[in-house]
Design a protein around this motif. Sequence first.
Motif, PDB file in Angstrom:
ATOM      1  N   ALA A 146       9.895   5.636  -5.486  1.00 11.18           N
ATOM      2  CA  ALA A 146       8.545   5.093  -5.670  1.00 11.18           C
ATOM      3  C   ALA A 146       7.799   4.997  -4.339  1.00 11.18           C
ATOM      4  O   ALA A 146       6.619   5.372  -4.249  1.00 11.18           O
ATOM      5  N   LYS A 147       8.472   4.529  -3.312  1.00 14.40           N
ATOM      6  CA  LYS A 147       7.817   4.388  -2.009  1.00 14.40           C
ATOM      7  C   LYS A 147       7.534   5.747  -1.392  1.00 14.40           C
ATOM      8  O   LYS A 147       6.461   5.963  -0.814  1.00 14.40           O
ATOM      9  N   ALA A 148       8.476   6.688  -1.511  1.00 10.76           N
ATOM     10  CA  ALA A 148       8.262   8.029  -0.954  1.00 10.76           C
ATOM     11  C   ALA A 148       7.106   8.726  -1.662  1.00 10.76           C
ATOM     12  O   ALA A 148       6.272   9.379  -1.021  1.00 10.76           O
ATOM     13  N   ALA A 149       7.026   8.573  -2.983  1.00  7.45           N
ATOM     14  CA  ALA A 149       5.934   9.209  -3.726  1.00  7.45           C
ATOM     15  C   ALA A 149       4.590   8.565  -3.415  1.00  7.45           C
ATOM     16  O   ALA A 149       3.582   9.250  -3.255  1.00  7.45           O
ATOM     17  N   SER A 150       4.568   7.247  -3.303  1.00 10.38           N
ATOM     18  CA  SER A 150       3.289   6.582  -3.048  1.00 10.38           C
ATOM     19  C   SER A 150       2.783   6.855  -1.633  1.00 10.38           C
ATOM     20  O   SER A 150       1.580   6.970  -1.408  1.00 10.38           O
ATOM     21  N   SER A 193      -1.610   9.685  -0.614  1.00  7.18           N
ATOM     22  CA  SER A 193      -2.439   9.620   0.586  1.00  7.18           C
ATOM     23  C   SER A 193      -3.596  10.608   0.497  1.00  7.18           C
ATOM     24  O   SER A 193      -3.588  11.547  -0.299  1.00  7.18           O
ATOM     25  N   THR A 194      -4.598  10.396   1.337  1.00  6.30           N
ATOM     26  CA  THR A 194      -5.745  11.298   1.353  1.00  6.30           C
ATOM     27  C   THR A 194      -5.386  12.650   1.954  1.00  6.30           C
ATOM     28  O   THR A 194      -6.005  13.655   1.617  1.00  6.30           O
ATOM     29  N   PHE A 240      -6.280  16.273   0.292  1.00 13.38           N
ATOM     30  CA  PHE A 240      -6.951  17.334   1.049  1.00 13.38           C
ATOM     31  C   PHE A 240      -6.143  18.624   1.024  1.00 13.38           C
ATOM     32  O   PHE A 240      -6.683  19.705   0.789  1.00 13.38           O
ATOM     33  N   LEU A 241      -4.842  18.538   1.279  1.00 15.84           N
ATOM     34  CA  LEU A 241      -4.004  19.737   1.292  1.00 15.84           C
ATOM     35  C   LEU A 241      -3.917  20.370  -0.088  1.00 15.84           C
ATOM     36  O   LEU A 241      -3.950  21.598  -0.218  1.00 15.84           O
TER      37      LEU A 241
END
Length: 114
Positions: A79-83, A88-89, A93-94
């Motif tokens: 959960a933390k790795a995915a969030s 993230s912005t 963007f990527l």
Amino acid sequence: MSQQDKLSVKIALILALLIYGLSLLYLASFLHLSQVNGATVMVLATFVASVLLWIFVATDWSSLLAILALGLIPQVGVAKAASLSLGSTTFAFLFFTFIVTYALSQMTLLKRFT
């Protein structure tokens, strides 16, 4: 040895490196080594394997593999790795850039401009 065989060997070696790094955590806990922080070793192994995959194979699916590998670290969690990565912005963007690049590469208009 064909190009496909060389690529398969590179992928196998890099994934073996990732699995080796991930197994160091269990080896450290099995040997009761308090100096070795397992999470640190796992993050470093994930980083090295990801960079090698980015250099020699591709950047798209190997990035998702890196996020999955970081999610397997008990101190981080999925959960933390995915969030932190997908939420993230930079990821937005990527992702948008990859979609636009793919769409432009499929169009004949881009060939005319170049």
